[in-house]
Design an enzyme around this catalytic site. Structure first.
Site, PDB file in Angstrom:
ATOM      1  CB  CYS A  99      -3.140  34.869 -35.464  1.00  0.00           C
ATOM      2  SG  CYS A  99      -2.763  35.299 -37.157  1.00  0.00           S
ATOM      3  CD  GLU A 127      -8.574  29.899 -33.309  1.00  0.00           C
ATOM      4  OE1 GLU A 127      -7.428  29.493 -33.038  1.00  0.00           O
ATOM      5  OE2 GLU A 127      -8.786  30.935 -33.970  1.00  0.00           O
ATOM      6  CG  HIS A 156      -6.157  31.229 -36.432  1.00  0.00           C
ATOM      7  ND1 HIS A 156      -7.128  32.057 -35.908  1.00  0.00           N
ATOM      8  CD2 HIS A 156      -5.410  31.998 -37.244  1.00  0.00           C
ATOM      9  CE1 HIS A 156      -6.980  33.275 -36.397  1.00  0.00           C
ATOM     10  NE2 HIS A 156      -5.947  33.279 -37.205  1.00  0.00           N
TER      11      HIS A 156
HETATM   12  N1  GLN Z   1      -2.768  39.911 -40.307  1.00  0.00           N
HETATM   13  C1  GLN Z   1      -3.416  40.129 -39.049  1.00  0.00           C
HETATM   14  C2  GLN Z   1      -2.752  41.283 -38.299  1.00  0.00           C
HETATM   15  O1  GLN Z   1      -1.738  41.754 -38.702  1.00  0.00           O
HETATM   16  C3  GLN Z   1      -3.408  38.884 -38.194  1.00  0.00           C
HETATM   17  C4  GLN Z   1      -4.212  37.800 -38.885  1.00  0.00           C
HETATM   18  C5  GLN Z   1      -4.864  36.807 -37.960  1.00  0.00           C
HETATM   19  O2  GLN Z   1      -5.023  37.055 -36.763  1.00  0.00           O
HETATM   20  N2  GLN Z   1      -5.321  35.723 -38.524  1.00  0.00           N
HETATM   21  O3  GLN Z   1      -3.246  41.714 -37.314  1.00  0.00           O
END
Ligand code: GLN
Length: 190
Positions: free
Chosen positions: A80, A174, A172
């Site tokens: 992410c 995890e 994610h």
């Molecule tokens: N929206 C976040 C970003 O742009 C990422 C979100 C996440 O890691 N769950 O950094």
């Protein structure tokens, strides 16, 4: 010997990664100093807020250590926000840190800021069953260079990919009981 995996402990979902890695039998540790990286087989850059994590990487003077770790061929997994940090910034030039470990362009909050989170079962190349995937204000990968393999897509948007020693997912792994993507990463490490 269990594989030793560091989880970059600056901001974000660190604890959940450590618990999941331990369930898979790895020696999982939170890392935040340059010499913490020395005996690792792999590193996870977790989800969270990519702007904040990038700023903290600079503040803790970890950028060079991360780049050296990558150069050494050690396994790296960006989830992410971690995926965003591993990207190049070709289509959205930014002051924020982009490590460029994977030749790809990313759309932050690519599923809409309002769509806070959702969960899907998605096919993943190399895993023999659909994988439970938790998206939280997730990015997606808009385009990839020739060295990148696409591992998973959601409605035409790329959500998992790898290039050499680096793996990224927009979601994610995890945060579910399905450990198969973390296991896939462990197989790349060490
Ligand atoms: N929206 C976040 C970003 O742009 C990422 C979100 C996440 O890691 N769950 O950094």
């Amino acid at each position: 010997m269990p594989k030793k995996i560091g989880v970059l402990n600056l901001q974000g979902a660190v604890r959940e990664h450590i618990l999941s890695l331990k369930k898979l039998g790895a020696d999982a540790v939170a890392v935040k100093k340059a010499n913490d990286f020395d005996d690792l087989d792999g590193l996870i850059i977790p989800g969270g807020e990519s702007t904040a994590i990038g700023r903290l990487i600079r503040e803790h003077q970890l950028e060079d250590r991360l780049r050296a770790f990558h150069q050494e061929g050690k396994a790296i997994f960006g989830t992410c926000a971690g995926l965003i940090l591993c990207s190049t910034d070709a289509s959205h030039p930014t002051e924020d840190l982009r490590l460029g470990f994977i030749d790809m362009e990313v759309e932050r909050n690519g599923f809409g800021r309002q769509v806070d989170s959702f969960e899907m079962l998605l096919d993943f190349k190399g895993i023999d069953h659909p994988v439970e995937s938790v998206f939280i204000r997730a990015p997606y990968i808009k385009s990839v260079g020739p060295a990148v393999s696409i591992l998973s897509e959601l409605e035409g948007k790329i959500v998992a990919a790898e290039q050499d020693n680096v793996l990224v997912t927009a979601y994610h792994p995890e945060l579910t009981d399905d450990m198969s993507v973390l296991e896939y990463f462990l197989n790349k490490a060490g």
